[in-house]
Design an enzyme around this catalytic site. Sequence first.
Site, PDB file in Angstrom:
ATOM      1  CD  GLU A 199      72.945  24.247   4.328  1.00 14.87           C
ATOM      2  OE1 GLU A 199      71.618  24.301   4.776  1.00 14.87           O
ATOM      3  OE2 GLU A 199      73.784  23.521   4.470  1.00 14.87           O
ATOM      4  CB  CYS A 204      66.302  26.861   9.544  1.00 11.45           C
ATOM      5  SG  CYS A 204      68.334  25.581   9.786  1.00 11.45           S
ATOM      6  CD  GLU A 252      62.397  30.834   7.849  1.00 10.67           C
ATOM      7  OE1 GLU A 252      63.199  31.756   6.789  1.00 10.67           O
ATOM      8  OE2 GLU A 252      63.235  29.999   8.307  1.00 10.67           O
ATOM      9  CE  LYS A 296      78.124  39.856   6.575  1.00 10.11           C
ATOM     10  NZ  LYS A 296      77.399  40.766   7.983  1.00 10.11           N
TER      11      LYS A 296
HETATM   12  N1  LIG Z   1      68.828  26.681   6.013  1.00 11.17           N
HETATM   13  C1  LIG Z   1      69.857  26.254   7.775  1.00 11.17           C
HETATM   14  O1  LIG Z   1      70.867  24.895   8.210  1.00 11.17           O
HETATM   15  C2  LIG Z   1      70.041  27.745   7.872  1.00 11.17           C
HETATM   16  C3  LIG Z   1      69.952  27.635   9.624  1.00 11.17           C
HETATM   17  C4  LIG Z   1      69.801  28.918  10.376  1.00 11.17           C
HETATM   18  C5  LIG Z   1      69.182  30.351   9.428  1.00 11.17           C
HETATM   19  N2  LIG Z   1      68.634  29.675   8.350  1.00 11.17           N
HETATM   20  C6  LIG Z   1      67.696  31.333   7.920  1.00 11.17           C
HETATM   21  O2  LIG Z   1      68.727  31.948   7.795  1.00 11.17           O
HETATM   22  C7  LIG Z   1      67.211  32.775   8.312  1.00 11.17           C
HETATM   23  C8  LIG Z   1      67.208  34.239   9.753  1.00 11.17           C
HETATM   24  O3  LIG Z   1      68.490  35.151   9.969  1.00 11.17           O
HETATM   25  P1  LIG Z   1      68.593  36.169   9.805  1.00 11.17           P
HETATM   26  O4  LIG Z   1      67.313  37.032   9.662  1.00 11.17           O
HETATM   27  O5  LIG Z   1      70.434  36.276   9.862  1.00 11.17           O
HETATM   28  O6  LIG Z   1      69.149  35.520   8.178  1.00 11.17           O
HETATM   29  P2  LIG Z   1      69.951  37.600   6.822  1.00 11.17           P
HETATM   30  O7  LIG Z   1      69.770  36.935   5.584  1.00 11.17           O
HETATM   31  O8  LIG Z   1      68.782  38.512   7.161  1.00 11.17           O
HETATM   32  O9  LIG Z   1      71.337  37.586   7.335  1.00 11.17           O
HETATM   33  C9  LIG Z   1      72.591  36.411   7.114  1.00 11.17           C
HETATM   34  C10 LIG Z   1      73.382  36.831   7.163  1.00 11.17           C
HETATM   35  O10 LIG Z   1      73.755  37.727   5.672  1.00 11.17           O
HETATM   36  C11 LIG Z   1      74.292  38.884   5.850  1.00 11.17           C
HETATM   37  N3  LIG Z   1      73.633  40.036   4.272  1.00 11.17           N
HETATM   38  C12 LIG Z   1      72.494  40.135   4.669  1.00 11.17           C
HETATM   39  N4  LIG Z   1      72.710  40.848   3.105  1.00 11.17           N
HETATM   40  C13 LIG Z   1      73.192  40.789   2.505  1.00 11.17           C
HETATM   41  C14 LIG Z   1      74.085  40.884   0.839  1.00 11.17           C
HETATM   42  N5  LIG Z   1      73.109  41.937   0.725  1.00 11.17           N
HETATM   43  N6  LIG Z   1      75.106  40.330   0.838  1.00 11.17           N
HETATM   44  C15 LIG Z   1      75.581  39.481   1.236  1.00 11.17           C
HETATM   45  N7  LIG Z   1      75.097  39.471   3.224  1.00 11.17           N
HETATM   46  C16 LIG Z   1      74.307  39.831   3.592  1.00 11.17           C
HETATM   47  C17 LIG Z   1      73.682  39.780   6.957  1.00 11.17           C
HETATM   48  O11 LIG Z   1      74.859  40.711   7.459  1.00 11.17           O
HETATM   49  C18 LIG Z   1      73.745  37.973   7.979  1.00 11.17           C
HETATM   50  O12 LIG Z   1      75.043  38.258   8.305  1.00 11.17           O
HETATM   51  C19 LIG Z   1      65.559  32.033   8.419  1.00 11.17           C
HETATM   52  O13 LIG Z   1      65.524  32.467   6.712  1.00 11.17           O
HETATM   53  C20 LIG Z   1      66.062  31.294   8.580  1.00 11.17           C
HETATM   54  O14 LIG Z   1      65.875  30.058   8.090  1.00 11.17           O
HETATM   55  C21 LIG Z   1      69.282  28.796   7.539  1.00 11.17           C
HETATM   56  C1  LIG Z   2      70.418  23.776  11.152  1.00 13.25           C
HETATM   57  N1  LIG Z   2      70.024  24.509  12.525  1.00 13.25           N
HETATM   58  C2  LIG Z   2      69.005  23.552  13.086  1.00 13.25           C
HETATM   59  C3  LIG Z   2      71.448  23.655  14.114  1.00 13.25           C
HETATM   60  C4  LIG Z   2      70.137  25.446  13.107  1.00 13.25           C
HETATM   61  C5  LIG Z   2      68.683  26.390  12.122  1.00 13.25           C
HETATM   62  O1  LIG Z   2      68.121  27.425  12.551  1.00 13.25           O
END
Ligand SMILES: NC(=O)c1ccc[n+]([C@@H]2O[C@H](COP(=O)([O-])OP(=O)(O)OC[C@H]3O[C@@H](n4cnc5c(N)ncnc54)[C@H](O)[C@@H]3O)[C@@H](O)[C@H]2O)c1
Ligand SMILES: C[N+](C)(C)CC=O
Length: 485
Positions: free
Chosen positions: A245, A279, A380, A170
């Site tokens: 993650e 991230c 963040e 998803k």
């Molecule tokens: N650690 C890593 O490798 C990494 C990589 C990329 C992004 N991130 C993190 O992602 C965040 C940004 O991404 P975002 O805004 O899309 O995050 P988000 O948590 O809003 O959404 C991520 C996903 O989760 C889904 N989602 C939302 N609510 C949900 C629920 N209640 N149950 C199940 N799924 C749900 C969303 O539809 C989306 O597909 C930042 O905090 C960033 O640091 C981390």
């Molecule tokens: C894990 N990385 C660095 C590719 C994306 C983070 O948002």
Amino acid sequence: MYINGKWIDSESGKTREIINPYNQEIIATAAEGNEKDTKDAIQAARQTFDEGSWSTLPANERGEFVYQIGQLIRRDSQELAELETLDTGKTIQESRDDMADIANVFLYFGGLADKNGGEIVKSPFPDSESKVVREPVGVCGQITPWNYPLLQAAWKIAPALAAGNTIVVKPSEITPLTTVKVFQLIEEAGIPKGVANLVLGAGVSTGAELSANHHVDLISFTGGMETGKTIMQAASHNVKKIALELGGKNPNIVFADADFETAVDQALNAVFFHAGQVCSAGARLLVEESIHDEFVEALIERTKRIKLGNGFDESTQSGPLISAEHLAKVEQYVEIGEKEGATLAVGGKRPNDSELQNGFFYLPTIFTNCTNDMRIVQEEVFGPVLTVETFQSKEEAVKLANDTIYGLAGAVWTQDLNKADFIATRLRMGTVWINDFHPYFAQAPWGGYKQSGIGRELGQQGMEEYTEVKHIYRNKQPEPIHWFR
Ligand SMILES: NC(=O)c1ccc[n+]([C@@H]2O[C@H](COP(=O)([O-])OP(=O)(O)OC[C@H]3O[C@@H](n4cnc5c(N)ncnc54)[C@H](O)[C@@H]3O)[C@@H](O)[C@H]2O)c1
Ligand SMILES: C[N+](C)(C)CC=O
């Protein structure tokens, strides 16, 4: 959506408009799935896994399928890069680099599929043999974010398939385009029906169903920390395996003996790459006090020159933020920083250029005079906002760097390798870079300490997340033991 080998619309007939964050134009209409669609996808994945033809296929054959997906991604990388830039606003060069990484991830895990043949354990009992093998976990739910839509999906899809699982993916509801395209390539590669399934829709419906459903054995999530906590709770209902993650607030530590030009250049890249929507962005600059003024002056001068614009324009250095909501969140954090007493040194507002008015642009921003108790330092922002603090000793640098709930990544800049080693061994983070920022690749694990997550992606460890460990013991000379006479 792609369920059980068929392309389908949502059960409700609902759709969602996908917009370009550079100019808010509608670029696509996507199916908007719901709980029922998600249940259908899970059922297809469950049935296919339990029937066993994929999980018991010789590992080298599974590997060939995964490798083939990587080759198809290479073939279509320009089209995929264009879709990613259209959907996220990131520069076309960033998208091209992402596609090269993504293809490598499939090639790497395709090659790894048949490399773990298990191990023989020395049994303490006579006439017996003992072996430990790895088996697929089962049905895996995979939920991904909008900032690196296809890259984060690739880190999940490739190892899960290589290890013999079936999957339901998803993607973020606002950036589904490249994931849909890759499912077309999965179909073209000949992956059997029911093995890989795709549902589109909101997190609160499709994502929540995937997290809670009892027929899902593992949920792998990349996204925000609060969503991660919700998913963790939902997953507890059937004690699913989880891999999370999450976010970061990553320190970038610069000592006075670092190569000045390189450290300035890379400090900019660390935080402002992809408008800070990374991230592992180096959003907390910790600079040795003796070079603070000179370093910050150089940073500000370079920051003013960053060219914002259309991701398809090769001269653009940074694109827009992803959405109006996200822009409002970044603006709110800048207000918080000012109220907390940090000094706004540059940026802190939307750009004036007429070309950028329809997009979600925000100027690269630097706060100086920051302290670790400020929210702007601790939370963040996920946007182009840098905070600057100073330190006087390597011990103080470690203390400041580790003083956060996160533990994703950090970097240190120095020409003294002993000092670098001191810092690298003490940072409580999943990745530490020495004299660099941002590198990640298929061969090395990625993941967070503390509230940055659970588990690892990429590398051998990333494959192991998608396996269960089984001990098989055989008594070669069975005979009665007469315990119960
Ligand atoms: N650690 C890593 O490798 C990494 C990589 C990329 C992004 N991130 C993190 O992602 C965040 C940004 O991404 P975002 O805004 O899309 O995050 P988000 O948590 O809003 O959404 C991520 C996903 O989760 C889904 N989602 C939302 N609510 C949900 C629920 N209640 N149950 C199940 N799924 C749900 C969303 O539809 C989306 O597909 C930042 O905090 C960033 O640091 C981390
Ligand atoms: C894990 N990385 C660095 C590719 C994306 C983070 O948002």
